[in-house]
Structure formats: C-alpha cells, structure tokens
Scaffold this motif. Structure first.
Motif, PDB file in Angstrom:
ATOM      1  N   THR A 197     -22.602  37.180  -7.855  1.00  0.00           N
ATOM      2  CA  THR A 197     -21.865  38.304  -7.276  1.00  0.00           C
ATOM      3  C   THR A 197     -21.190  37.922  -5.967  1.00  0.00           C
ATOM      4  O   THR A 197     -19.998  38.188  -5.769  1.00  0.00           O
ATOM      5  CB  THR A 197     -22.813  39.493  -7.045  1.00  0.00           C
ATOM      6  OG1 THR A 197     -23.371  39.904  -8.301  1.00  0.00           O
ATOM      7  CG2 THR A 197     -22.074  40.665  -6.417  1.00  0.00           C
ATOM      8  N   TYR A 198     -21.928  37.297  -5.064  1.00  0.00           N
ATOM      9  CA  TYR A 198     -21.351  36.977  -3.749  1.00  0.00           C
ATOM     10  C   TYR A 198     -20.277  35.898  -3.844  1.00  0.00           C
ATOM     11  O   TYR A 198     -19.306  35.916  -3.067  1.00  0.00           O
ATOM     12  CB  TYR A 198     -22.455  36.593  -2.760  1.00  0.00           C
ATOM     13  CG  TYR A 198     -23.238  37.790  -2.265  1.00  0.00           C
ATOM     14  CD1 TYR A 198     -22.642  38.727  -1.423  1.00  0.00           C
ATOM     15  CD2 TYR A 198     -24.548  38.008  -2.654  1.00  0.00           C
ATOM     16  CE1 TYR A 198     -23.340  39.836  -0.975  1.00  0.00           C
ATOM     17  CE2 TYR A 198     -25.259  39.113  -2.216  1.00  0.00           C
ATOM     18  CZ  TYR A 198     -24.652  40.026  -1.376  1.00  0.00           C
ATOM     19  OH  TYR A 198     -25.345  41.136  -0.940  1.00  0.00           O
ATOM     20  N   GLU A 199     -20.428  34.969  -4.771  1.00  0.00           N
ATOM     21  CA  GLU A 199     -19.356  33.981  -4.967  1.00  0.00           C
ATOM     22  C   GLU A 199     -18.091  34.662  -5.486  1.00  0.00           C
ATOM     23  O   GLU A 199     -16.979  34.325  -5.059  1.00  0.00           O
ATOM     24  CB  GLU A 199     -19.818  32.903  -5.948  1.00  0.00           C
ATOM     25  CG  GLU A 199     -20.819  31.926  -5.346  1.00  0.00           C
ATOM     26  CD  GLU A 199     -21.272  30.871  -6.349  1.00  0.00           C
ATOM     27  OE1 GLU A 199     -20.893  30.983  -7.544  1.00  0.00           O
ATOM     28  OE2 GLU A 199     -21.988  29.942  -5.932  1.00  0.00           O
ATOM     29  N   ASN A 200     -18.254  35.607  -6.386  1.00  0.00           N
ATOM     30  CA  ASN A 200     -17.100  36.354  -6.883  1.00  0.00           C
ATOM     31  C   ASN A 200     -16.446  37.184  -5.787  1.00  0.00           C
ATOM     32  O   ASN A 200     -15.214  37.279  -5.707  1.00  0.00           O
ATOM     33  CB  ASN A 200     -17.522  37.268  -8.037  1.00  0.00           C
ATOM     34  CG  ASN A 200     -17.827  36.505  -9.306  1.00  0.00           C
ATOM     35  OD1 ASN A 200     -17.489  35.328  -9.432  1.00  0.00           O
ATOM     36  ND2 ASN A 200     -18.463  37.162 -10.261  1.00  0.00           N
ATOM     37  N   ILE A 201     -17.264  37.786  -4.944  1.00  0.00           N
ATOM     38  CA  ILE A 201     -16.725  38.573  -3.833  1.00  0.00           C
ATOM     39  C   ILE A 201     -15.885  37.681  -2.923  1.00  0.00           C
ATOM     40  O   ILE A 201     -14.767  38.047  -2.528  1.00  0.00           O
ATOM     41  CB  ILE A 201     -17.863  39.258  -3.044  1.00  0.00           C
ATOM     42  CG1 ILE A 201     -18.440  40.433  -3.855  1.00  0.00           C
ATOM     43  CG2 ILE A 201     -17.370  39.744  -1.683  1.00  0.00           C
ATOM     44  CD1 ILE A 201     -19.655  41.074  -3.223  1.00  0.00           C
ATOM     45  N   ASP A 202     -16.404  36.514  -2.590  1.00  0.00           N
ATOM     46  CA  ASP A 202     -15.658  35.603  -1.707  1.00  0.00           C
ATOM     47  C   ASP A 202     -14.313  35.222  -2.322  1.00  0.00           C
ATOM     48  O   ASP A 202     -13.285  35.208  -1.637  1.00  0.00           O
ATOM     49  CB  ASP A 202     -16.484  34.334  -1.445  1.00  0.00           C
ATOM     50  CG  ASP A 202     -17.674  34.606  -0.535  1.00  0.00           C
ATOM     51  OD1 ASP A 202     -17.678  35.652   0.145  1.00  0.00           O
ATOM     52  OD2 ASP A 202     -18.603  33.777  -0.518  1.00  0.00           O
ATOM     53  N   TYR A 203     -14.328  34.912  -3.616  1.00  0.00           N
ATOM     54  CA  TYR A 203     -13.089  34.492  -4.277  1.00  0.00           C
ATOM     55  C   TYR A 203     -12.079  35.638  -4.329  1.00  0.00           C
ATOM     56  O   TYR A 203     -10.896  35.466  -4.003  1.00  0.00           O
ATOM     57  CB  TYR A 203     -13.394  33.991  -5.689  1.00  0.00           C
ATOM     58  CG  TYR A 203     -12.223  33.288  -6.338  1.00  0.00           C
ATOM     59  CD1 TYR A 203     -12.090  31.901  -6.261  1.00  0.00           C
ATOM     60  CD2 TYR A 203     -11.230  34.006  -6.999  1.00  0.00           C
ATOM     61  CE1 TYR A 203     -11.014  31.246  -6.831  1.00  0.00           C
ATOM     62  CE2 TYR A 203     -10.145  33.365  -7.579  1.00  0.00           C
ATOM     63  CZ  TYR A 203     -10.042  31.986  -7.498  1.00  0.00           C
ATOM     64  OH  TYR A 203      -8.962  31.341  -8.060  1.00  0.00           O
ATOM     65  N   MET A 204     -12.555  36.826  -4.733  1.00  0.00           N
ATOM     66  CA  MET A 204     -11.645  37.965  -4.876  1.00  0.00           C
ATOM     67  C   MET A 204     -11.137  38.440  -3.518  1.00  0.00           C
ATOM     68  O   MET A 204      -9.993  38.903  -3.387  1.00  0.00           O
ATOM     69  CB  MET A 204     -12.347  39.092  -5.628  1.00  0.00           C
ATOM     70  CG  MET A 204     -12.623  38.749  -7.089  1.00  0.00           C
ATOM     71  SD  MET A 204     -13.663  39.953  -7.961  1.00  0.00           S
ATOM     72  CE  MET A 204     -12.529  41.336  -8.093  1.00  0.00           C
ATOM     73  N   LYS A 205     -11.962  38.304  -2.508  1.00  0.00           N
ATOM     74  CA  LYS A 205     -11.517  38.683  -1.160  1.00  0.00           C
ATOM     75  C   LYS A 205     -10.387  37.770  -0.697  1.00  0.00           C
ATOM     76  O   LYS A 205      -9.399  38.225  -0.091  1.00  0.00           O
ATOM     77  CB  LYS A 205     -12.701  38.620  -0.185  1.00  0.00           C
ATOM     78  CG  LYS A 205     -12.361  39.095   1.224  1.00  0.00           C
ATOM     79  CD  LYS A 205     -13.615  39.132   2.094  1.00  0.00           C
ATOM     80  CE  LYS A 205     -13.290  39.592   3.506  1.00  0.00           C
ATOM     81  NZ  LYS A 205     -14.505  39.663   4.351  1.00  0.00           N
ATOM     82  N   ARG A 206     -10.506  36.466  -0.986  1.00  0.00           N
ATOM     83  CA  ARG A 206      -9.425  35.546  -0.640  1.00  0.00           C
ATOM     84  C   ARG A 206      -8.139  35.923  -1.377  1.00  0.00           C
ATOM     85  O   ARG A 206      -7.042  35.871  -0.808  1.00  0.00           O
ATOM     86  CB  ARG A 206      -9.824  34.098  -0.982  1.00  0.00           C
ATOM     87  CG  ARG A 206     -10.866  33.511  -0.054  1.00  0.00           C
ATOM     88  CD  ARG A 206     -10.933  31.994  -0.168  1.00  0.00           C
ATOM     89  NE  ARG A 206     -11.292  31.544  -1.509  1.00  0.00           N
ATOM     90  CZ  ARG A 206     -12.552  31.393  -1.929  1.00  0.00           C
ATOM     91  NH1 ARG A 206     -13.560  31.646  -1.113  1.00  0.00           N
ATOM     92  NH2 ARG A 206     -12.786  30.959  -3.160  1.00  0.00           N
ATOM     93  N   GLN A 207      -8.272  36.324  -2.645  1.00  0.00           N
ATOM     94  CA  GLN A 207      -7.097  36.736  -3.408  1.00  0.00           C
ATOM     95  C   GLN A 207      -6.429  37.965  -2.780  1.00  0.00           C
ATOM     96  O   GLN A 207      -5.203  38.021  -2.636  1.00  0.00           O
ATOM     97  CB  GLN A 207      -7.491  37.055  -4.854  1.00  0.00           C
ATOM     98  CG  GLN A 207      -7.823  35.834  -5.698  1.00  0.00           C
ATOM     99  CD  GLN A 207      -8.134  36.241  -7.124  1.00  0.00           C
ATOM    100  OE1 GLN A 207      -9.093  36.963  -7.370  1.00  0.00           O
ATOM    101  NE2 GLN A 207      -7.316  35.793  -8.064  1.00  0.00           N
ATOM    102  N   LEU A 208      -7.238  38.951  -2.418  1.00  0.00           N
ATOM    103  CA  LEU A 208      -6.684  40.171  -1.822  1.00  0.00           C
ATOM    104  C   LEU A 208      -6.012  39.872  -0.491  1.00  0.00           C
ATOM    105  O   LEU A 208      -4.962  40.444  -0.169  1.00  0.00           O
ATOM    106  CB  LEU A 208      -7.790  41.217  -1.634  1.00  0.00           C
ATOM    107  CG  LEU A 208      -8.349  41.855  -2.911  1.00  0.00           C
ATOM    108  CD1 LEU A 208      -9.479  42.818  -2.576  1.00  0.00           C
ATOM    109  CD2 LEU A 208      -7.256  42.589  -3.676  1.00  0.00           C
ATOM    110  N   LYS A 209      -6.598  38.965   0.272  1.00  0.00           N
ATOM    111  CA  LYS A 209      -5.979  38.612   1.557  1.00  0.00           C
ATOM    112  C   LYS A 209      -4.659  37.879   1.345  1.00  0.00           C
ATOM    113  O   LYS A 209      -3.697  38.091   2.102  1.00  0.00           O
ATOM    114  CB  LYS A 209      -6.944  37.774   2.392  1.00  0.00           C
ATOM    115  CG  LYS A 209      -8.089  38.597   2.979  1.00  0.00           C
ATOM    116  CD  LYS A 209      -8.847  37.811   4.040  1.00  0.00           C
ATOM    117  CE  LYS A 209      -9.794  38.707   4.807  1.00  0.00           C
ATOM    118  NZ  LYS A 209     -10.464  38.029   5.928  1.00  0.00           N
TER     119      LYS A 209
END
Length: 605
Positions: A99-111
């Motif tokens: 979950t936290y790895e996915n959050i990090d990746y998706m957060k980078r995408q949104l930024k």
C-alpha cells in the motif's frame, strides 16, 4: 521558446508552488471554498478515470483561487481493502508495504500532473493516526446503540471470504470481484443507519438542483419509504406479523408466506411434520442471490404443515415458505392475496390455492382467471366494508384491526442496517473485547488505536487475525481477566464516510477534528466523483454527518453542497484483424513491421 518543454517548464513552476506554499489552506481567512474529489484507492497507478476526475476539481479550484476564495483542495488515500491483502497472498508482500509503495508512486504521478493540492493535509486511512478515529467514532456509536452486534443472515462472498453490505451486492454478485454471493448466518457488527432513514430521505429535498437527479432518485429508492399497516395473523396461540401497503385487500388473503430465512420457518415446519422437505428447500433457496429470487419467473414453495388465521375474517389459511419472499424486506412474511398481487396469483395457480377477489375495477369486468387485478376500485367479499372505495378502506380497515389488537398503521423502509464486519486483515480493527466475566466490552478511548499486528501469516484462507495470538489474546478493560479481541475489521466504507472532515484538521491528536475548523470549512462546496457510489459512499457519508451532528461534532446536516458525477472514461476495443486492416497489413506480416507501423502512426498522432 520555439517549443513547449513540459519537463523543464512544469517542474520549475511546480517547485515554485511548493516552495511558496501557493496551495496551502489556512482557516479563518475570508470567504472559504472547499473543493474535493473522491480520494483514490492506492492500487499502484493513476489511470485516466482519475485524471478526468482530478482535472475537473483542479480547474474549479484554480479558477476560484484566482477569484479570491480561501480555498481548501486536499488529497489523500482510501488505503484499506482487499486488493492489498490479495497482493500479500499472491506476491508474498505485506499489505502495508504494498500500500505505501503504491501511495508513493501515485503521489509522484499526481505531483507531475501539477494538481493544486494542499499536500500538508494528506491522509491515508491505513495510518493508525487516522483509523484511531474510526475506532473513536465506532465507540461513540456503540455508546448510543447505533453500533450493535447480532447473529444474522448476511451476504457472503465465497471468493473474498467476507461479508458484504446490501449496497455492495450488485445484481447478486460481489461489488468488487463479481463472485455470486451466498447467504450465511454469522455474528456481525451493524450500524443502525435505519434510525436515520427519515432524515436521510427528507434532507434529499435540500439537495435538489445541486445534486444530479439520478443520484437523488437512487437514494430515495434505496431508502424506500412505504406507508401501510403491520398486521398480526394468529397462529397456535402466537402470531406472525406482516407489513402490507394494501390492508384494503386483507379479506382476500388466502395463504401466508414466510421467507426461507425467517426464524419461524423451520420451527413451524417441524411443528407441521414437514421439517426435512422444508430444510432441503431452504438450503437450496438460500444459495441463490437476492436479485435472482426477486426476479425469478418460477415461483417455488413448500407448505409448512401449519395454518394461521386471517385477522379480518377468521378463516384458516395455510402457511408456506417460498423463493419470492425475501427476509430483508418488511417482516420477512407476507399475507398472500392472489386476486390482487400477480406474484401471489402465479404461486396460487401453481399450487391450487384459492383466489378470492375483494376489489372490483369500476367500469370493466376483470378476468381473474388470467391474472391479478392490482388497481383501485370498490371492495367486495369484505364484510362490513363492501362497497367502500379501496383507498378509503386502507385506513378504515387498519383502524378496525387496531381496535381488535391485530394491526396498526406503520411506516417501513427498504433500507437495512449496515453490516460493517469484514473477516479480513487489512482494515480497521473493531475496538471490542470479549470477556467471560463481563461479556462484550468496548476498548477505552485512552487505549486507542487498537493497532493491526504486522507479523501475521497470509494463507488465502479465512481471517489472518484469528491466528494471531499476539492480537487476539488480551485482558479485559473492566476486570483485568484474560479476554479475546474482536477479529473482524471494519468495512472500508467506514473509513471514507468521514475523511472529508479529517481534512479540516488532519493533525489533531485529541479529536477526529476541531469543531470550529470543521464549521469553517464544511460543507464541501463542490464534490466530484463517480455515480456508482450513489447508495454506497454518498449515502453512508450523509449518515455519518448526521450522527456527528447529533453528538455535537459538526454544525451541518449535509456534508456535500454541489455534487458533480464526472462519468466514465471509455475506450473502444479494436480486434487485431481490424487493426491490421487499418494499417494495410495482413496476418503474415512480421511483428517488426507491425511495430514500425504503430510507431509511425504514433508520431503522426
């Protein structure tokens, strides 16, 4: 510049925005506006559905900020749920890590997309700092009798091995994996959303013109208010209650039907000497989905071997169980009036039960050999009510039966209490302890959060928490004796039913949020998300908002002002043959030729 270089230009200005805190929200600084998109499940990658939704919100947010509004535009993660647990089973990775790895990746995408979020207010529902307050709200509901435990027939997904709320069963299948659900009887925790049915229904009027009419209509239908009568049918010194919207037809009730799941069904069958036949039928019917049973053209049933008494005329009528009666509607038992209900008519014709007309249509001769008459008219075969208009007779007959102690006016709702128990690991632990001396004991607030243990084994069978001695074995908060923790976790819709309030005060360590800050930012002025949540997230959020208002946590009855349902991003499937034809190739062309043609096409596009 001769051309637009997104890497250079966008990264520069995104860095400037972050350094200057351009999108950081602060309370009590003028005319506020709260823009919110439904937060994503961190599945690993942002898809075009996300981009469409978040672009709409971003455009609104930027426009209003330039207009001088004090803007709140936050983002977070709906981070508990089965996919993380399934990933743990299949890939050997812990749900938290996944979950936290996915959050990090998706957060980078949104930024990278440059959306105007206040990242200082980010929340993830799997963080103990967040789900602590899930548990706090649950305990407040428990104190007021809104959260309760009972053994009940539930919707069970055999694939995910967990319970589903009624709203999560779509056309008889699990809303997440599509597996046909079955009925199972187990102890579960419920939230008494039915206590808020009338308020949820009435307050939809406030949303007219601000919410899509389709969403409002779906919620009205799901709540399903019905006005009628609760009638008592005497049966061997006891009685069976039925709810009906047609008390004017009670004189035409020639049999009764109990749902297969009704607690009296097997007891009465045993009394009537029909237990084995009825049990076999009940087990077969309970394996079918609710929708299949409700829409089945084949009406099936078994006589229970006992008779009830029609409260209006005293006649003995047989008691049956049948596939077309559902326990979750009304009382789970019906008075069957085959002359005036088509389903009852079909059943009566199949099993040779009497059909007695008690309402005649004015101006036409109805052929009861061909079907039921379900309209209005004048009463016949109804003793002292003969000749009365059927609409007038509804209240007259109800009051008459009330005087006899056999009926009363009643309002019911299609809405059922929300089953929030899930037999899975990756969710909020329900903060309850079971003690042999004290019984069911809530965990004290000062001991929250009840944390998920990290060292559990994922086998794909059952609930991993049940095999965690570290988690299960505890002491009773009341007497100090050895006790056991509840191993069910909360439905993840619990997490998302109040997250918009946490954004108002995400760092608060004393309460879920500060009342003054919530009153400043709420309600959400513009909320954007999928219509598929009309009777899931949107209904549950309205319920939570009303409960939190009742305990003094918020001012407003409704959480969302304007609602935008953004629609779906669709794609057209193209067959390989059609693609080859479009590119001027045939099936014998080599892969490299096809690749070069596609590259060429992409460059032109």
């Amino acid at each position: 510049m001769s051309s637009y270089n997104p890497k250079e230009i966008e990264s520069k200005w995104q860095r400037v925005w972050e350094e200057r805190g351009v999108f950081r929200a602060e309370e009590f600084k003028g005319d506020k506006f709260y823009v919110l998109e439904m937060f994503p499940y961190p599945s690993g990658r942002i898809h075009m559905g996300h981009v469409r939704n978040y672009t709409i919100g971003d455009a609104i947010a930027r426009f209003l900020k330039m207009k001088g509004k004090n803007l709140l535009h936050p983002m977070g993660w709906d981070a508990f749920g089965l996919p993380a647990e399934n990933a743990a089973i299949k890939q050997g990775i812990h749900p938290a890590k996944w979950t936290y790895e996915n959050i990090d990746y998706m957060k980078r995408q949104l930024k990278l997309l440059g959306f105007s979020y206040d990242w200082d207010r980010e929340v993830a529902t799997c963080d103990p700092e967040y789900y602590r307050w899930n548990q706090w709200i649950f305990l407040k509901m428990y104190e007021r009798g809104i959260a309760y435990r009972k053994t009940a027939v539930v919707n069970w997904c055999p694939h995910d091995e967990t319970v589903l709320a009624n709203e999560q069963v779509i056309e008889g299948k699990c809303w997440r994996c599509g597996t046909p659900i079955v009925q199972r009887e187990i102890p579960s925790w419920f939230l008494k959303i039915t206590a808020y049915a009338e308020r949820l229904l009435e307050d939809l009027d406030k949303l007219e013109g601000r919410w899509p009419e389709r969403v409002i209509a779906q919620q009205r239908n799901w709540i399903g208010k019905s006005e009628g009568a609760l009638l008592k049918f005497p049966l061997d010194g006891d009685y069976v209650e039925v709810f009906t919207t047609r008390p004017d037809t009670v004189f035409g009730a020639t049999f009764m039907v109990l749902a297969p799941e009704h607690p009296l069904t097997l007891r009465l069958a045993e009394r009537g000497g029909r237990l084995e036949e009825v049990r076999e039928f009940v087990e077969r019917v309970r394996s079918q989905s609710t929708k299949d049973r409700a829409t089945s053209q084949d009406k099936e049933g078994v006589f229970l071997g006992v008779y009830a008494q029609n409260p209006a005329n005293g006649k003995r009528i047989p008691v049956w169980t049948a596939n077309y009666v559902l326990y979750e509607y009304g009382t789970g038992a019906i008075m069957a009036v085959p002359a005036h209900d088509q389903r009852d008519w079909e059943f009566a014709r199949k099993y040779g039960i009497d059909i007695v007309p008690v309402i005649l249509s004015e101006g036409e001769d109805w052929d009861f050999e061909k079907g039921a008459y379900e309209g209005k008219g004048k009463l016949v075969n109804s003793d002292g009510f003969n000749g009365m208009d059927s609409e007038e007779a509804k209240s007259k007959i109800t009051l008459w039966l009330k005087e006899k102690g056999l009926g009363e006016p009643r309002v019911t709702y299609r809405l059922r209490d929300w089953n929030v128990s899930r037999q899975r690991y990756w969710g909020t632990p329900i903060p309850i302890v079971y003690c042999d001396r004290c019984g069911t004991v809530p965990v004290p607030e000062e001991e929250l959060p009840v944390k998920l243990p990290l060292n559990v084994e994922f086998t794909g069978r059952g609930n991993p928490l049940q095999s965690s001695e570290e988690f299960v074995n505890t002491t009773c908060p009341k007497c100090g004796s050895p006790a056991k923790r509840e191993t069910d976790t909360m439905d993840t819709f619990f997490d998302s039913s109040w997250y918009f309030l946490r954004y108002c005060d995400p760092k608060n360590e004393e309460l879920p949020f500060d009342r003054e800050k919530a009153d400043y930012w709420m309600p959400v002025d513009t909320y954007i998300g999928g219509i598929e949540h009309a009777v899931l997230h949107l209904l549950y959020s309205r319920f939570f908002q009303k409960f939190l208002k009742d305990i003094g946590m918020v001012r407003d009855e409704e959480p969302f002002g304007k609602l935008i349902t953004q629609g779906m991003v669709l794609k057209k499937w193209v067959s390989v043959g059609s693609l080859l034809e479009y590119l001027g190739l045939d099936e014998e062309d080599e892969v490299e030729t096809l690749r070069s043609k596609l590259q060429e096409l992409a460059e032109v596009s």
